[in-house]
Design an enzyme around this catalytic site. Structure first.
Site, PDB file in Angstrom:
ATOM      1  N   ASP A 166      85.430  70.697  33.305  1.00 38.47           N
ATOM      2  CA  ASP A 166      86.894  71.400  33.219  1.00 38.47           C
ATOM      3  C   ASP A 166      87.985  70.704  33.808  1.00 38.47           C
ATOM      4  OD1 ASP A 166      88.492  73.421  31.968  1.00 38.47           O
ATOM      5  OD2 ASP A 166      88.094  74.539  33.947  1.00 38.47           O
ATOM      6  N   GLU A 419      77.763  72.996  39.667  1.00 41.26           N
ATOM      7  CA  GLU A 419      77.076  73.603  38.723  1.00 41.26           C
ATOM      8  C   GLU A 419      76.283  72.865  37.842  1.00 41.26           C
ATOM      9  OE1 GLU A 419      80.386  75.640  36.570  1.00 41.26           O
ATOM     10  OE2 GLU A 419      80.401  77.042  38.128  1.00 41.26           O
ATOM     11  N   TYR A 475      82.246  84.519  38.446  1.00 37.74           N
ATOM     12  CA  TYR A 475      83.653  84.977  38.024  1.00 37.74           C
ATOM     13  C   TYR A 475      83.375  86.343  37.338  1.00 37.74           C
ATOM     14  CZ  TYR A 475      85.448  80.115  38.560  1.00 37.74           C
ATOM     15  OH  TYR A 475      85.749  78.861  38.709  1.00 37.74           O
ATOM     16  N   GLU A 513      83.851  79.005  44.380  1.00 35.16           N
ATOM     17  CA  GLU A 513      84.978  79.357  43.330  1.00 35.16           C
ATOM     18  C   GLU A 513      84.742  80.908  42.935  1.00 35.16           C
ATOM     19  OE1 GLU A 513      84.540  77.102  39.710  1.00 35.16           O
ATOM     20  OE2 GLU A 513      84.228  75.284  40.699  1.00 35.16           O
TER      21      GLU A 513
HETATM   22  C1  GCB Z   1      83.795  76.124  36.997  1.00 29.76           C
HETATM   23  C2  GCB Z   1      83.916  74.996  37.288  1.00 29.76           C
HETATM   24  C3  GCB Z   1      85.146  74.451  37.403  1.00 29.76           C
HETATM   25  C4  GCB Z   1      86.038  75.207  36.189  1.00 29.76           C
HETATM   26  C5  GCB Z   1      85.961  76.744  36.596  1.00 29.76           C
HETATM   27  C6  GCB Z   1      86.876  77.381  35.632  1.00 29.76           C
HETATM   28  O1  GCB Z   1      82.624  76.858  37.312  1.00 29.76           O
HETATM   29  O2  GCB Z   1      83.067  74.224  38.475  1.00 29.76           O
HETATM   30  O3  GCB Z   1      85.359  73.178  37.404  1.00 29.76           O
HETATM   31  O4  GCB Z   1      87.255  74.613  36.252  1.00 29.76           O
HETATM   32  O5  GCB Z   1      84.846  77.024  36.523  1.00 29.76           O
HETATM   33  O6  GCB Z   1      87.963  77.614  35.713  1.00 29.76           O
HETATM   34  O7  GCB Z   1      86.200  77.744  34.740  1.00 29.76           O
END
Ligand code: GCB
Length: 608
Positions: A166, A419, A475, A513
């Site tokens: 991403d 990941e 998330y 993250e």
């Molecule tokens: C993740 C990735 C990262 C993305 C992020 C997202 O898990 O490691 O590269 O930018 O999520 O914002 O979805």
């Protein structure tokens, strides 16, 4: 000496001439450049600054999205006085592949877009004259190199990159290029390791040279006073009453390494290095024996116009923002950054988790929505025909990263993948290889980790045990159970954490993250997803969860700033999870963090 990744420095014996500036540039979409003799000069070039990504400098889409071969060219002067020495060209990086030609002859190649390399041109250059450098590069993604991705050919014949990750696939000569003069007998490597004994420090060192003359090492403090000296290619320096390097309290000694012959200096190299120890004990990170809680960011090298090109004003602004907000740590997601970023971390007393570009090692997240590819492909990521090649390249990147960054006090840990697929047993042997390789290479034995994706849970992940500390990318409240479902997100999050708690042993966990996409322009009361209010609510919920698990020893929010990605329905001109905008202005969430982090003691959750 081509393999040496020492930083380019001028000393009594070494010369460095910057080759940065406006170069020539040309796309080679048919890959006919070699057949057409382009190594001797580009027929229809445009101007192109180095360092910079090329992508965002153009105003047409074909150029920005260009995928395939492309060339750079410049002329450079080699001083006549250098004759009899070694001459090299050092690339800070070349994304992702490069073949280098000088005066029409191929002098070297490199694969991997985020680490430096040298080409030796001693016998090829014309002294006291201008010489021609051309570089054939390629920015296609594949599954045999990192970061992983693929290249698609559109029906009009144009190629496009499909990253399995991403962030925008910026390419070009994104870091400085330098012309080096080194003596024939030269220092090729220098490694330090620190131990503390009471108020004193012992710095064990190793020097590698390509000759047999005597080696000396001197340490000076910041006032320039010599505090220790030793000789031999291996030895120890005892530094009495050592001033230790610490979070936001940097102290750097200058180590000068010399090859000597009586009074004559054959070669000289120096580095400014902080003395510190870093280890994990009883579930805590210990810096110089004292617990430290990690607070900060996952980041990108990313800014307007220059893309991933080195930009010192942006680096300066970023450190000012990170200090202002009360951060002490960041991860170089998802690739090793320019060397200047680490030297600044040493100066500013920041802790760095250094990440190799091993991202995109999972089919199902192929560029987010690449048509369910993951479901169609039955084989797992680490048992493909291409896996041995991928592993070899991955290990080479680990070797180059550790070799380049091993002496930085700021670098406290290595992140070996982001990941990856871990839910199948076939991942484990691959992990075992990369983890043991990194351990073997690093004299300081820094802790190793990888960033664990949401689907890799306590009951499905087969690889978390390889980590010295576990790094979770989570998330809850964004990709999962977002919006009004926030209370369910919290419950699900706690359930997962309770399960980790039962199996983690005494490993510390950190979040590498967590984040919510947020428009700088959007306010809404009550909140909706994408509004600044929602980002704050999301963060508050996450922090509440972190705070109730004492073994959570760090929080690196995703992301420091908004950043560019490939276009698509999941991204509105980039990823907007920044706490700062892409122009480095604070969103509301920045004040939330400032209030939280400034009031957090260094040893948060581990006070003695
Ligand atoms: C993740 C990735 C990262 C993305 C992020 C997202 O898990 O490691 O590269 O930018 O999520 O914002 O979805």
């Amino acid at each position: 000496m081509e393999k040496s990744l020492l930083y380019p420095r001028q000393t009594a014996s070494r010369r460095v001439v910057s080759m940065n500036g406006m170069w020539k540039f040309q796309f080679d979409s048919e890959s006919t450049g070699i057949a057409s003799d382009w190594e001797n000069g580009l027929p229809e070039s445009v101007s192109m600054p180095v360092p910079s990504s090329f992508c965002d400098l153009f105003t047409d889409k074909d150029s920005r999205e260009y995928t395939g071969d492309f060339w750079y060219e410049t002329d450079f002067f080699v001083p006549g006085e250098w004759m009899g020495n070694e001459v090299l060209i050092r690339f800070g990086s070349a994304t992702h592949k490069a073949r280098v030609f000088v005066n029409g002859l191929e002098v070297g190649q490199h694969v991997g877009g985020f680490l430096p390399f040298n080409v030796r041109v001693t016998e090829i250059v014309r002294y006291n004259q201008y010489n021609k450098l051309t570089v054939l590069m390629n920015n296609e993604l594949s599954e045999t190199m990192i970061p992983c991705g693929t290249t698609k050919t559109l029906s009009n014949g144009k190629k496009m990159s499909l990253p399995y990750f991403d962030f925008y696939n910026y390419a070009g000569l994104q870091r400085p290029v330098s012309l080096l003069m080194l003596p024939k007998e030269t220092i090729t490597d220098f490694t330090v390791n620190h131990t503390l004994s009471g108020k004193d420090a012992v710095v064990d060192y190793t020097v590698t040279t390509n000759g047999n003359h005597e080696v000396s090492v001197t340490a000076k403090d910041e006032s320039g006073t010599v505090v220790a000296e030793a000789s031999g290619t291996k030895g120890s320096l005892l530094i009495k009453d050592a001033r230790l390097w610490n979070v936001h309290q940097s102290y750097l000694y200058t180590f000068t390494v010399r090859i000597i012959n009586g009074n004559q200096i054959i070669d000289e190299y120096f580095d400014r290095i902080g003395i510190r120890t870093f280890e994990i004990q009883n579930g805590h990170f210990l810096l110089n024996g004292n617990p430290v809680y990690l607070k900060g960011f996952g980041r990108h090298e990313d800014s307007d116009i220059r893309g991933r090109g080195l930009d010192l004003p942006t680096i300066k602004r970023d450190y000012e923002c990170m200090k202002w907000i009360g951060a002490n740590c960041f991860r170089t997601s998802h690739y090793p950054y320019a060397e200047e970023m680490y030297y600044m971390a040493d100066e500013e007393g920041f802790l760095v988790i250094d990440e190799v570009p091993a991202v995109g090692m999972m089919q199902s997240v192929t560029n987010f929505l690449a048509a369910n590819r993951g479901n169609q492909i039955k084989e797992t990521f680490f048992e493909k025909e291409t896996t041995p090649q991928l592993l070899e390249h991955h290990k080479e990147c680990i070797r180059e990263m550790i070799s380049r960054d091993k002496n930085h006090a700021s670098v406290i840990a290595w992140s070996l993948l982001n990941e990856p697929q871990t839910t199948h047993e076939t991942s484990a042997p691959y992990f075992e290889e990369v983890f043991s390789y990194a351990k073997e290479l690093d004299v300081q034995k820094r802790p190793c980790t990888f960033a664990v994706i949401m689907m890799s849970t306590p009951d499905t992940c087969k690889c978390w045990q390889f980590c010295d500390f576990v790094s979770l990318n989570r998330y809850y409240g964004w990709y999962m159970l977002g919006g009004y479902q926030m209370s369910d997100a919290e419950e699900a999050f706690r359930k997962e954490m309770d399960a980790w708690g039962r199996i983690r042993g005494d490993r510390p966990f950190i979040f590498t993250e967590y984040g919510a996409d947020t428009y700088f322009s959007e306010h809404k009361l009550p909140s909706v997803m994408w509004s600044q209010e929602y980002q704050d609510e999301y963060l508050d919920m996450n922090h509440k969860v972190f705070d109730s698990y004492p073994w959570v020893q760090g929080e690196l929010v995703w992301n420091f700033a908004d950043f560019q990605t490939t276009e698509g329905i999941m991204r509105a001109n980039g990823n907007k999870k920044g706490i700062f905008t892409r122009q480095r202005q604070p969103k509301d969430a920045a004040y939330l963090f400032k209030a939280r982090w400034e009031n957090m003691p260094v040893d948060y959750k581990c006070g003695k």
